[in-house]
Design an enzyme around this catalytic site. Structure first.
Site, PDB file in Angstrom:
ATOM      1  N   LYS A 110       0.813  -1.216   0.000  1.00  0.00           N
ATOM      2  CA  LYS A 110       0.000   0.000   0.000  1.00  0.00           C
ATOM      3  C   LYS A 110       0.846   1.264   0.000  1.00  0.00           C
ATOM      4  CE  LYS A 110      -4.220  -2.042   1.636  1.00  0.00           C
ATOM      5  NZ  LYS A 110      -3.834  -3.448   1.888  1.00  0.00           N
TER       6      LYS A 110
HETATM    7  C1  LIG Z   1      -4.536  -4.506   1.417  1.00  0.00           C
HETATM    8  C2  LIG Z   1      -3.768  -5.739   1.284  1.00  0.00           C
HETATM    9  C3  LIG Z   1      -4.176  -6.753   0.420  1.00  0.00           C
HETATM   10  C4  LIG Z   1      -5.452  -6.674  -0.389  1.00  0.00           C
HETATM   11  O1  LIG Z   1      -5.448  -5.616  -1.300  1.00  0.00           O
HETATM   12  P1  LIG Z   1      -6.816  -5.142  -1.983  1.00  0.00           P
HETATM   13  O2  LIG Z   1      -6.454  -3.933  -2.759  1.00  0.00           O
HETATM   14  O3  LIG Z   1      -7.752  -4.870  -0.865  1.00  0.00           O
HETATM   15  O4  LIG Z   1      -7.256  -6.241  -2.816  1.00  0.00           O
HETATM   16  C5  LIG Z   1      -3.356  -7.851   0.298  1.00  0.00           C
HETATM   17  N1  LIG Z   1      -2.225  -7.985   1.031  1.00  0.00           N
HETATM   18  C6  LIG Z   1      -1.814  -7.030   1.885  1.00  0.00           C
HETATM   19  C7  LIG Z   1      -0.571  -7.253   2.660  1.00  0.00           C
HETATM   20  C8  LIG Z   1      -2.556  -5.881   2.041  1.00  0.00           C
HETATM   21  O5  LIG Z   1      -2.149  -4.938   2.889  1.00  0.00           O
END
Ligand SMILES: *Cc1c(COP(=O)(O)O)cnc(C)c1O
Length: 465
Positions: A110
């Site tokens: 993210k």
């Molecule tokens: C947020 C997240 C996901 C999922 O991502 P989406 O965009 O909600 O599909 C997967 N793995 C990690 C480590 C995350 O922080």
């Protein structure tokens, strides 16, 4: 490029307005009016670009209200905080290709999007001399990445709701140990979905939203999706260099955000470059049921070792639905109203079309832990549980093409699950060392919209000196 709402109820707007708006005022999600596509000449011209140069090119296709210099500065600043020179390198692990997305400041993918979003907000506020209050819900990783994206930035306060006691201890500490005066952590007594629902209600109170200049950081913000498109294209080029003209991706997904970026990348590149997107879910499998049976219906949230995917209402799903409904926004609106009322949508008539873009499987807790253990034993490589869900799905669904597996978090962020798999502690990277000894700050509140609203009111920034 202009931006519209999936529900058709807003005037079209430029990119920076879309970024500042977050959720469209008609309740829909914001999308570019058209999805750009590049030809094979362009593809050739991009193939040797660094991550940053490629990001500038791709962002430039979607943004025409910022200058090339502004985009360049944004990209440089956003990816400077990454510890790997390639930003998102691809590692070959046995017959797998692991796209490592965890070299940012909070060690989860993210950061790729939220570093950029924080800088976009700051740029806009610099231009206008205004202020904003960011309000977001997190199941763990979004919160810390968003906080690191805007900590200490002028004119911005940030309020992050996380489910009390339901994130990993490291995730909670990564958020609550940031002591900048503009950062407010709220632990709510409830689930991530409760938090997300409260945030939605705050945004849907248009008076409140306008008074406090609310800004969104959840994956509903278009800039987040856009930032993520870059690493699909970047990693595709890495495999192309290794001799492959067509690849699959395996994406561990909760909110449909990351994999929607994959969908945009698939449309962006010439036909066939990205063959299939493997949509990998944990035991919270609403998206797998959707892909495999056309059954998009809520079930209870089950806590798993991959908590960032413990989600039953996928906030980005509506973006894909819009394309599935051939951009018929009235239809999308009625679908979403039906879903809000009944908790389910029957999309089985569209299954064949969905199958052109996605295949999917749901991975159990046992399989997740076994995958971490297997990959470690076979290749001396440690996966975090989210990445393991993707790898397991790739092993199950791989076809003839190589699969690029998205590794979305560093294993040390989810030490308990990894310890269970390999029988020892994970070495702490410097970014996480000593977290427990640091001072922390957090407010615990009931999962109640008015309670949260009052807290935001009391601590919001409402002007600039
Ligand atoms: C947020 C997240 C996901 C999922 O991502 P989406 O965009 O909600 O599909 C997967 N793995 C990690 C480590 C995350 O922080």
């Amino acid at each position: 490029m202009r931006y519209i709402s999936t529900r058709g109820g807003i005037e079209s707007m430029v990119f920076m307005d879309a970024v500042m708006t977050g959720l469209a005022r008609d309740g829909g999600l914001i999308l570019p009016e058209t999805l750009p596509a590049i030809d094979s000449g362009k593809l050739e011209s991009w193939r040797n670009l660094s991550y940053q140069y490629l990001a500038r090119e791709i962002l430039g296709l979607f943004i025409d209200d910022l200058s090339g210099n502004e985009i360049e500065t944004l990209v440089e600043e956003s990816y400077r905080a990454f510890s790997h020179p390639q930003v998102t390198p691809v590692r070959k692990v046995g017959d797998l290709y692991i796209l490592e997305l965890f070299h940012g400041p909070t060690l989860a993918f993210k950061d790729v999007a939220l570093q950029l979003l924080g800088n976009l907000f700051a740029l806009r506020l610099q231009q206008t001399g205004s202020f904003m209050n960011i309000v977001g819900a997190t199941s763990g990783d979004t919160g810390s990445a968003a906080i690191y994206g805007v900590r200490g930035k002028e004119g911005i306060n940030i309020f992050i709701l996380h489910p009390h006691g339901r994130t990993s201890p490291v995730q909670a500490l990564q958020m609550t140990t940031v002591l900048d005066a503009n950062v407010f952590n709220i632990a709510i007594r409830g689930t991530f979905d409760d938090g997300q629902a409260i945030v939605k209600e705050l945004f849907n109170d248009l008076g409140f939203r306008d008074t406090y200049h609310l800004g969104a950081i959840n994956s509903i913000n278009w800039a987040r999706v856009l930032a993520q498109v870059v690493y699909y294209v970047y990693s595709f080029f890495k495999l192309r260099k290794a001799g492959f003209d067509s690849v699959d991706f395996s994406v561990p997904t909760g909110n449909f955000g990351d994999i929607f970026a994959g969908f945009v990348a698939k449309r962006l590149l010439p036909e066939g470059c990205i063959n299939r997107l493997i949509l990998a879910t944990n035991e919270n499998d609403i998206l797998t049921r959707f892909v495999n049976r056309g059954d998009y219906s809520i079930a209870g949230v089950r806590p798993t070792s991959s908590p960032s995917m413990d989600i039953q209402v996928a906030s980005n799903f509506e973006r894909y639905l819009y394309f599935l409904r051939d951009r018929d926004s009235a239809r999308v609106r009625s679908d979403m109203e039906e879903f809000a009322a009944s908790g389910r949508l029957d999309l089985s008539a569209l299954r064949q079309r969905v199958a052109r873009d996605f295949v999917s499987t749901s991975v159990s807790e046992e399989e997740t832990i076994a995958t971490i253990a297997d990959v470690y034993r076979e290749h001396d490589y440690l996966l975090d549980p989210h990445s393991a869900v993707g790898v397991r799905a790739a092993r199950e669904l791989a076809g003839e093409r190589p699969v690029i597996c998205l590794a979305t978090a560093h294993p040390a962020k989810f030490g308990d699950a990894v310890r269970k798999a390999i029988g020892r502690d994970v070495d702490m990277p410097p970014a996480l060392a000593g977290l427990e000894e640091r001072e922390s700050r957090c407010e615990i509140l009931d999962a109640d919209t008015d309670t949260v609203k009052n807290y935001v009111r009391e601590h919001a920034i409402t002007g600039r000196d």
